[in-house]
Structures are given as structure tokens and as C-alpha cells.
Scaffold this motif. Structure first.
Motif, PDB file in Angstrom:
ATOM      1  N   THR A 190       0.838  -1.209   0.000  1.00  6.62           N
ATOM      2  CA  THR A 190       0.000   0.000   0.000  1.00  6.62           C
ATOM      3  C   THR A 190       0.871   1.256   0.000  1.00  6.62           C
ATOM      4  N   THR A 191       1.972   1.217   0.727  1.00  4.53           N
ATOM      5  CA  THR A 191       2.880   2.363   0.765  1.00  4.53           C
ATOM      6  C   THR A 191       3.401   2.692  -0.634  1.00  4.53           C
ATOM      7  N   VAL A 192       3.785   1.654  -1.383  1.00  2.00           N
ATOM      8  CA  VAL A 192       4.273   1.867  -2.745  1.00  2.00           C
ATOM      9  C   VAL A 192       3.164   2.469  -3.607  1.00  2.00           C
ATOM     10  N   PHE A 193       1.996   1.871  -3.553  1.00  2.00           N
ATOM     11  CA  PHE A 193       0.842   2.327  -4.345  1.00  2.00           C
ATOM     12  C   PHE A 193       0.493   3.785  -4.023  1.00  2.00           C
ATOM     13  N   SER A 194       0.405   4.088  -2.731  1.00  2.00           N
ATOM     14  CA  SER A 194      -0.013   5.426  -2.307  1.00  2.00           C
ATOM     15  C   SER A 194       1.021   6.480  -2.665  1.00  2.00           C
ATOM     16  N   LEU A 195       2.297   6.137  -2.512  1.00  2.00           N
ATOM     17  CA  LEU A 195       3.340   7.116  -2.794  1.00  2.00           C
ATOM     18  C   LEU A 195       3.391   7.460  -4.279  1.00  2.00           C
ATOM     19  N   MET A 196       3.194   6.460  -5.137  1.00  2.00           N
ATOM     20  CA  MET A 196       3.194   6.728  -6.577  1.00  2.00           C
ATOM     21  C   MET A 196       2.088   7.722  -6.934  1.00  2.00           C
ATOM     22  N   HIS A 197       0.905   7.511  -6.365  1.00  2.00           N
ATOM     23  CA  HIS A 197      -0.214   8.391  -6.705  1.00  2.00           C
ATOM     24  C   HIS A 197      -0.064   9.777  -6.059  1.00  2.00           C
ATOM     25  N   ALA A 198       0.536   9.812  -4.870  1.00  2.00           N
ATOM     26  CA  ALA A 198       0.799  11.111  -4.250  1.00  2.00           C
ATOM     27  C   ALA A 198       1.797  11.905  -5.086  1.00  2.00           C
ATOM     28  N   ALA A 199       2.794  11.214  -5.640  1.00  2.00           N
ATOM     29  CA  ALA A 199       3.774  11.893  -6.492  1.00  2.00           C
ATOM     30  C   ALA A 199       3.111  12.449  -7.750  1.00  2.00           C
ATOM     31  N   ALA A 200       2.146  11.696  -8.296  1.00  2.00           N
ATOM     32  CA  ALA A 200       1.434  12.183  -9.483  1.00  2.00           C
ATOM     33  C   ALA A 200       0.654  13.461  -9.159  1.00  2.00           C
ATOM     34  N   GLU A 201       0.022  13.482  -7.994  1.00  2.00           N
ATOM     35  CA  GLU A 201      -0.718  14.679  -7.579  1.00  2.00           C
ATOM     36  C   GLU A 201       0.223  15.865  -7.398  1.00  2.00           C
ATOM     37  N   ASP A 202       1.362  15.633  -6.752  1.00  2.00           N
ATOM     38  CA  ASP A 202       2.307  16.731  -6.519  1.00  2.00           C
ATOM     39  C   ASP A 202       2.915  17.225  -7.824  1.00  2.00           C
ATOM     40  N   THR A 203       3.144  16.314  -8.744  1.00  2.00           N
ATOM     41  CA  THR A 203       3.687  16.720 -10.045  1.00  2.00           C
ATOM     42  C   THR A 203       2.671  17.578 -10.797  1.00  2.00           C
ATOM     43  N   ALA A 204       1.406  17.149 -10.778  1.00  2.00           N
ATOM     44  CA  ALA A 204       0.354  17.920 -11.455  1.00  2.00           C
ATOM     45  C   ALA A 204       0.190  19.306 -10.844  1.00  2.00           C
ATOM     46  N   ALA A 205       0.430  19.393  -9.523  1.00  2.00           N
ATOM     47  CA  ALA A 205       0.290  20.678  -8.823  1.00  2.00           C
ATOM     48  C   ALA A 205       1.556  21.528  -8.901  1.00  2.00           C
ATOM     49  N   GLY A 206       2.608  21.007  -9.529  1.00  2.00           N
ATOM     50  CA  GLY A 206       3.846  21.760  -9.661  1.00  2.00           C
ATOM     51  C   GLY A 206       4.738  21.719  -8.436  1.00  2.00           C
ATOM     52  N   ARG A 207       4.440  20.815  -7.494  1.00  2.00           N
ATOM     53  CA  ARG A 207       5.257  20.732  -6.275  1.00  2.00           C
ATOM     54  C   ARG A 207       6.419  19.755  -6.413  1.00  2.00           C
ATOM     55  N   LEU A 208       6.410  18.972  -7.478  1.00  2.00           N
ATOM     56  CA  LEU A 208       7.453  17.971  -7.695  1.00  2.00           C
ATOM     57  C   LEU A 208       7.817  17.962  -9.170  1.00  2.00           C
ATOM     58  N   ASP A 209       9.116  17.961  -9.448  1.00  2.00           N
ATOM     59  CA  ASP A 209       9.603  17.934 -10.829  1.00  2.00           C
ATOM     60  C   ASP A 209       9.382  16.536 -11.403  1.00  2.00           C
ATOM     61  N   ALA A 210       8.640  16.442 -12.484  1.00  2.00           N
ATOM     62  CA  ALA A 210       8.321  15.142 -13.081  1.00  2.00           C
ATOM     63  C   ALA A 210       9.583  14.375 -13.466  1.00  2.00           C
ATOM     64  N   ASP A 211      10.620  15.097 -13.911  1.00  2.00           N
ATOM     65  CA  ASP A 211      11.847  14.427 -14.340  1.00  2.00           C
ATOM     66  C   ASP A 211      12.628  13.844 -13.162  1.00  2.00           C
ATOM     67  N   ASP A 212      12.356  14.342 -11.962  1.00  2.00           N
ATOM     68  CA  ASP A 212      13.078  13.868 -10.780  1.00  2.00           C
ATOM     69  C   ASP A 212      12.202  12.967  -9.899  1.00  2.00           C
ATOM     70  N   ALA A 213      10.947  12.792 -10.303  1.00  2.00           N
ATOM     71  CA  ALA A 213       9.987  12.092  -9.443  1.00  2.00           C
ATOM     72  C   ALA A 213      10.366  10.640  -9.195  1.00  2.00           C
ATOM     73  N   ALA A 214      10.816   9.927 -10.233  1.00  2.00           N
ATOM     74  CA  ALA A 214      11.154   8.507 -10.053  1.00  2.00           C
ATOM     75  C   ALA A 214      12.261   8.343  -9.009  1.00  2.00           C
ATOM     76  N   ARG A 215      13.258   9.231  -9.042  1.00  2.00           N
ATOM     77  CA  ARG A 215      14.345   9.156  -8.052  1.00  2.00           C
ATOM     78  C   ARG A 215      13.815   9.448  -6.652  1.00  2.00           C
ATOM     79  N   VAL A 216      12.975  10.475  -6.548  1.00  2.00           N
ATOM     80  CA  VAL A 216      12.430  10.841  -5.237  1.00  2.00           C
ATOM     81  C   VAL A 216      11.571   9.696  -4.680  1.00  2.00           C
ATOM     82  N   ILE A 217      10.724   9.119  -5.512  1.00  2.00           N
ATOM     83  CA  ILE A 217       9.879   8.003  -5.071  1.00  2.00           C
ATOM     84  C   ILE A 217      10.735   6.824  -4.617  1.00  2.00           C
ATOM     85  N   SER A 218      11.720   6.462  -5.431  1.00  2.00           N
ATOM     86  CA  SER A 218      12.574   5.314  -5.094  1.00  2.00           C
ATOM     87  C   SER A 218      13.347   5.552  -3.804  1.00  2.00           C
TER      88      SER A 218
END
Length: 216
Positions: free
Chosen positions: A169-197
Motif C-alpha cells: 500500500t505504501t508503494v501504491f499510495s506514494l506513486m499516486h501522491a507523487a502524481a498529484e504533486d507533479t500535477a500541482a507543480g510541487r514535484l519535478d516530473a523528471d526527478d519524481a522517479a528518483r524521489v519516489i525510489s
């Protein structure tokens, strides 16, 4: 030349023509495909796309669309299911063997590209469908995560003091939270995979074990 039996020509011609019921089924299949193709494109651009927008893009009337999908939620559900099936096929090419931590990083990288691209479809799904349905549609992807986590726990790389389902669940939730933050401009999409990992490795690594940095 022998005479053709009376009515034989009519029977021959009718045998060559598809039965009306078969024609209707073929038309229905074409309509459903057109509707799903159009709805997937419309929702990928705008999570609030209307049924009228999707019907127009599909080249069908709203009555035809509603003949196949009774509600907008039914159509969104069908689009999400189709999208996840396509995504799962793409993930088949991801190497999830070897060190579980490296395998998880690779899976996150591949999954993130899909989640980011289809974020608008997922947003529409979150507005129309219950959370348990959304998770169920992700089942095959989550099975991949669970397999890696199980291997990591067996090898002592991942912690075993937390419930396995919670870790998934942690993996699932974090991926979707990152998508929300990226859409809102709070997270750089190009750096998101590194941040999530990096976040997941810190959360899942067994206590007392050095947390590896995710591969670039």
C-alpha cells in the motif's frame, strides 16, 4: 445446363451475407472500441471531459454511448481497466530480477512514466469510482510489487516487522501522491522517479541495514 432449383439462388446469396444479428454485434464491437479510444484520449487531456465530448470524439451519439455504458462512471471504469491492461503489458518488459532493491527501483521508474502520462485518467477515476475498485484494477501491477517485496524480506533486504500488505500500500499510495504533486507543480516530473525510489528504499529497508541510493 441443369436448372437451378427454385429458391437456391436466394439461399446462396443469403448464406453469403452475415446474419443481421452478427452485423449488429460487429457494429457494437466497433462502436465500443471507438468510444473507448475516444474516451481514453479525452480523459488523458481533461479529467472532467463530458460524456458529450467523448461521444463526439468517438463519432457516435450520446444515445449510442449510453447503450454501451449506462453512466459516465461505467465508461471511466472501462477506460481505467483498459489503460491498466495496456500499462501492465508495457511493464512486462521491466527487469524485476536480481537485487530486490534495484528491481524495485527499476519497477518504480517504469511505473512512474505510466502513472505520470495517465495521471488525468486516474484523476477522473478517483472522482467517479470507489477506492477499492481503483486498487482492484491495479492488482497485476501490485502483484509485481508484492513479489519484489517478498523476495526482499526473504533476503533480509526489506523489513519484516511491518505487514506485507501495508508495504505494498505504501508503494501504491506514494506513486499516486507523487502524481498529484507533479500535477500541482510541487514535484519535478523528471526527478519524481528518483524521489519516489529514495523514499521507498528508506521506508522499506530493514532496520540496521544501510539504505542504498537509487540508481540514477
Amino acid at each position: 445446363m441443369a436448372a437451378t432449383p427454385r429458391g437456391a439462388g436466394d439461399r446462396s446469396r443469403s448464406a453469403q451475407r452475415p446474419a443481421p444479428q452478427a452485423e449488429r454485434r460487429a457494429d457494437a464491437r466497433r462502436n465500443i472500441k471507438s468510444i473507448l479510444d475516444a474516451a481514453q484520449l479525452c480523459l488523458a487531456r481533461d479529467a472532467d471531459a463530458s460524456v458529450a465530448d467523448m461521444a463526439k470524439a468517438a463519432g457516435v451519439g450520446r444515445v449510442t454511448l449510453y447503450g454501451h455504458f449506462k453512466t459516465r462512471a461505467d465508461l471511466v471504469d472501462a477506460v481505467l481497466t483498459r489503460t491498466m491492461e495496456q500499462s501492465d503489458a508495457a511493464l512486462d518488459a521491466t527487469d524485476t530480477t536480481g537485487d530486490p532493491r534495484e528491481a524495485l527501483t527499476r519497477l518504480v521508474g517504469a511505473s512512474w512514466r505510466i502513472v505520470h502520462q495517465l495521471h488525468s485518467v486516474l484523476r477522473a477515476a478517483h472522482r467517479e469510482l470507489p477506492p477499492e475498485r481503483i486498487r482492484a484494477v491495479h492488482d497485476r501491477t501490485l502483484q509485481r510489487v508484492q513479489t519484489i517485496i517478498d523476495r526482499g524480506r526473504d533476503a533480509g533486504a526489506f523489513r519484516d516487522d511491518l505487514p506485507q500488505r501495508w508495504m505494498v500500500t505504501t508503494v501504491f499510495s506514494l506513486m499516486h501522491a507523487a502524481a498529484e504533486d507533479t500535477a500541482a507543480g510541487r514535484l519535478d516530473a523528471d526527478d519524481a522517479a528518483r524521489v519516489i525510489s529514495a523514499t521507498l528504499l528508506a521506508a522499506l529497508t530493514a532496520p540496521g541495514t544501510a539504505v542504498p541510493a537509487p540508481a540514477p
